[in-house]
Design an enzyme around this catalytic site. Structure first.
Site, PDB file in Angstrom:
ATOM      1  N   ASP A   2       0.559  -1.031  -0.040  1.00 25.09           N
ATOM      2  CA  ASP A   2      -0.209  -0.364  -0.464  1.00 25.09           C
ATOM      3  C   ASP A   2       0.657   1.183  -0.271  1.00 25.09           C
ATOM      4  O   ASP A   2       1.696   1.513   0.607  1.00 25.09           O
ATOM      5  CB  ASP A   2      -0.854  -0.162   1.239  1.00 25.09           C
ATOM      6  CG  ASP A   2      -2.253   0.365   0.910  1.00 25.09           C
ATOM      7  OD1 ASP A   2      -2.744   1.692   0.188  1.00 25.09           O
ATOM      8  OD2 ASP A   2      -2.657   0.559   2.203  1.00 25.09           O
ATOM      9  N   ASN A   4       1.066   3.116  -3.061  1.00 24.85           N
ATOM     10  CA  ASN A   4       2.034   4.119  -4.370  1.00 24.85           C
ATOM     11  C   ASN A   4       1.138   5.099  -4.156  1.00 24.85           C
ATOM     12  O   ASN A   4       2.200   5.811  -4.841  1.00 24.85           O
ATOM     13  CB  ASN A   4       2.112   2.818  -5.778  1.00 24.85           C
ATOM     14  CG  ASN A   4       2.624   1.040  -5.377  1.00 24.85           C
ATOM     15  OD1 ASN A   4       2.758   1.677  -4.251  1.00 24.85           O
ATOM     16  ND2 ASN A   4       2.425   0.628  -5.916  1.00 24.85           N
ATOM     17  N   ARG A   6      -0.108   7.892  -2.638  1.00 23.77           N
ATOM     18  CA  ARG A   6       0.202   8.443  -1.607  1.00 23.77           C
ATOM     19  C   ARG A   6       2.084   9.119  -2.436  1.00 23.77           C
ATOM     20  O   ARG A   6       2.598  10.109  -2.268  1.00 23.77           O
ATOM     21  CB  ARG A   6       0.361   8.247  -0.142  1.00 23.77           C
ATOM     22  CG  ARG A   6      -1.545   8.794   0.173  1.00 23.77           C
ATOM     23  CD  ARG A   6      -1.627   7.598   1.728  1.00 23.77           C
ATOM     24  NE  ARG A   6      -1.634   6.580   0.989  1.00 23.77           N
ATOM     25  CZ  ARG A   6      -1.840   5.580   2.402  1.00 23.77           C
ATOM     26  NH1 ARG A   6      -1.538   5.736   3.284  1.00 23.77           N
ATOM     27  NH2 ARG A   6      -1.847   4.300   1.137  1.00 23.77           N
ATOM     28  N   TRP A   7       2.707   7.999  -2.109  1.00 23.33           N
ATOM     29  CA  TRP A   7       4.152   8.180  -2.277  1.00 23.33           C
ATOM     30  C   TRP A   7       4.612   8.858  -3.615  1.00 23.33           C
ATOM     31  O   TRP A   7       4.764  10.152  -3.739  1.00 23.33           O
ATOM     32  CB  TRP A   7       5.016   6.852  -2.521  1.00 23.33           C
ATOM     33  CG  TRP A   7       6.481   7.207  -3.115  1.00 23.33           C
ATOM     34  CD1 TRP A   7       7.650   6.943  -2.616  1.00 23.33           C
ATOM     35  CD2 TRP A   7       6.780   6.956  -4.524  1.00 23.33           C
ATOM     36  NE1 TRP A   7       8.714   6.969  -3.281  1.00 23.33           N
ATOM     37  CE2 TRP A   7       8.492   6.992  -4.195  1.00 23.33           C
ATOM     38  CE3 TRP A   7       6.855   7.330  -6.155  1.00 23.33           C
ATOM     39  CZ2 TRP A   7       9.386   7.161  -5.462  1.00 23.33           C
ATOM     40  CZ3 TRP A   7       7.328   7.778  -6.750  1.00 23.33           C
ATOM     41  CH2 TRP A   7       8.930   7.828  -6.778  1.00 23.33           C
ATOM     42  N   ARG A  15      -0.406   9.596  -9.890  1.00 25.35           N
ATOM     43  CA  ARG A  15      -0.004   8.076  -9.398  1.00 25.35           C
ATOM     44  C   ARG A  15       0.550   6.757  -9.616  1.00 25.35           C
ATOM     45  O   ARG A  15       0.995   5.856  -9.156  1.00 25.35           O
ATOM     46  CB  ARG A  15      -2.033   7.743  -9.427  1.00 25.35           C
ATOM     47  CG  ARG A  15      -2.642   8.275  -7.996  1.00 25.35           C
ATOM     48  CD  ARG A  15      -4.186   8.167  -8.806  1.00 25.35           C
ATOM     49  NE  ARG A  15      -4.022   6.611  -7.732  1.00 25.35           N
ATOM     50  CZ  ARG A  15      -4.072   5.579  -6.067  1.00 25.35           C
ATOM     51  NH1 ARG A  15      -3.510   7.024  -5.466  1.00 25.35           N
ATOM     52  NH2 ARG A  15      -4.088   5.199  -6.449  1.00 25.35           N
ATOM     53  N   HIS A  19       3.302   3.350  -9.009  1.00 26.54           N
ATOM     54  CA  HIS A  19       3.020   1.901  -9.188  1.00 26.54           C
ATOM     55  C   HIS A  19       4.436   1.740  -9.711  1.00 26.54           C
ATOM     56  O   HIS A  19       4.577   0.178 -10.028  1.00 26.54           O
ATOM     57  CB  HIS A  19       1.985   2.119 -10.483  1.00 26.54           C
ATOM     58  CG  HIS A  19       0.772   1.969  -9.307  1.00 26.54           C
ATOM     59  ND1 HIS A  19       0.318   1.122  -7.645  1.00 26.54           N
ATOM     60  CD2 HIS A  19      -0.736   3.176 -10.049  1.00 26.54           C
ATOM     61  CE1 HIS A  19      -0.830   1.854  -7.937  1.00 26.54           C
ATOM     62  NE2 HIS A  19      -1.432   2.829  -9.446  1.00 26.54           N
ATOM     63  N   LEU A 113      11.662 -20.464  -3.672  1.00 27.10           N
ATOM     64  CA  LEU A 113      10.002 -19.630  -3.438  1.00 27.10           C
ATOM     65  C   LEU A 113       9.417 -19.842  -3.782  1.00 27.10           C
ATOM     66  O   LEU A 113       8.922 -20.210  -5.240  1.00 27.10           O
ATOM     67  CB  LEU A 113      10.777 -18.694  -3.486  1.00 27.10           C
ATOM     68  CG  LEU A 113      10.146 -17.219  -3.109  1.00 27.10           C
ATOM     69  CD1 LEU A 113       9.076 -17.014  -1.196  1.00 27.10           C
ATOM     70  CD2 LEU A 113      10.810 -15.682  -4.065  1.00 27.10           C
ATOM     71  N   SER A 178      -8.157  -5.378   4.668  1.00 28.91           N
ATOM     72  CA  SER A 178      -8.370  -5.331   3.521  1.00 28.91           C
ATOM     73  C   SER A 178      -8.912  -6.511   2.492  1.00 28.91           C
ATOM     74  O   SER A 178      -8.514  -7.205   1.488  1.00 28.91           O
ATOM     75  CB  SER A 178      -7.545  -4.200   2.955  1.00 28.91           C
ATOM     76  OG  SER A 178      -7.162  -3.229   3.456  1.00 28.91           O
TER      77      SER A 178
END
Ligand code: FPP
Length: 234
Positions: A2, A4, A6-7, A15, A19, A113, A178
């Site tokens: 979470d 991206n 606001r950054w 925006r 991302h 992984l 969420s």
């Protein structure tokens, strides 16, 4: 992952730049999980509620995912990473679905992984769909009620190949689940970082893991090493 948006906004950027930067963090954290020999990493990349965003942002996120798969698919394979997805990817553009299918097939026998992208995923929907599959498969009968246990139920979840989640990291200071992997999170340790996802570094990731290692996990029981087990008089 979470923060991206606001950054980007804090830097007077649009925006989608957030991302793009967030995608760089994905690469770093996947790499770090691989280097640390972590068995499972699940990234919540697109929730079933993210369709509420403007169409151009949704399309951009899909393109970014496609680019990531094309550019980094081979690297994931070389690192012995096995890619999986949970969520309704049928709703995604055909090109993205195709690239996901190719990479999932290519990496399916890899033993390193297990990297899961949660795409168009919702925890409640996952549980509800499992109930529907279960009713379809077994039917509602007395046998069902008498013999069904929660392990049987879990096998109907899309995430059934994942163990219970040990640690959930949420960035950007928000303290919510969420609609993530609700069933798997019953006893998960929750770690909230104030940093926006694009700023979340490998050191932050390792710090979160160190924090997790200090947690005493009792799963509703007692830690008998630090507790006097003999009953005390009231
Ligand atoms: C939430 O931040 C982030 C998303 C909905 C998208 C996450 C996508 C990426 C990190 C990049 C692509 C992913 C992969 C797997 C290659 P937000 O935009 O809601 O941030 P905000 O709350 O600050 O607006």
């Amino acid at each position: 992952m979470d923060g991206n948006g606001r950054w980007a906004q804090e830097r007077n950027l649009r925006r989608h730049k957030g991302h793009i930067e967030g995608c760089e963090t994905v690469k770093k954290i996947v790499n770090s999980a691989h280097n640390k020999e972590i068995a499972y990493l699940t990234l919540f990349a697109f929730s079933s509620e993210n369709w509420k965003r403007p169409g151009f942002e949704v399309r951009f996120l899909m393109q970014l995912l496609e680019r990531y798969l094309v550019d980094y698919g081979e690297e994931l394979h070389q690192k012995n990473i096995c890619l999986k997805t949970i969520g309704q990817i049928e709703a995604f553009p055909r090109a993205v679905q195709k690239n996901l299918k190719i990479l999932k097939e290519k990496t399916q026998n890899n033993t390193g992984l297990i990297l899961t992208f949660a795409l168009n995923f919702g925890g409640r929907q996952e549980i509800f769909n499992a109930v529907k599959k279960l009713i379809k498969g077994i039917g509602l009968s007395q046998k069902f009620e008498d013999e069904l246990n929660s392990k049987d139920f879990e096998s109907f979840l899309e995430s059934s190949y994942l163990p219970d989640m040990d640690l959930m990291i949420r960035t950007s200071g928000e303290q919510r689940l969420s609609n993530f992997l609700l069933w798997k999170m019953a006893y998960t340790e929750l770690y909230f970082s104030p940093k926006y996802w694009p700023d979340f570094s490998e050191n932050d990731f390792i710090e979160a893991i160190h924090w997790y290692q200090t947690r005493q996990r009792k799963f509703g029981g007692l830690d008998l090493k630090s507790t006097n087990p003999s009953p005390t008089k009231l």
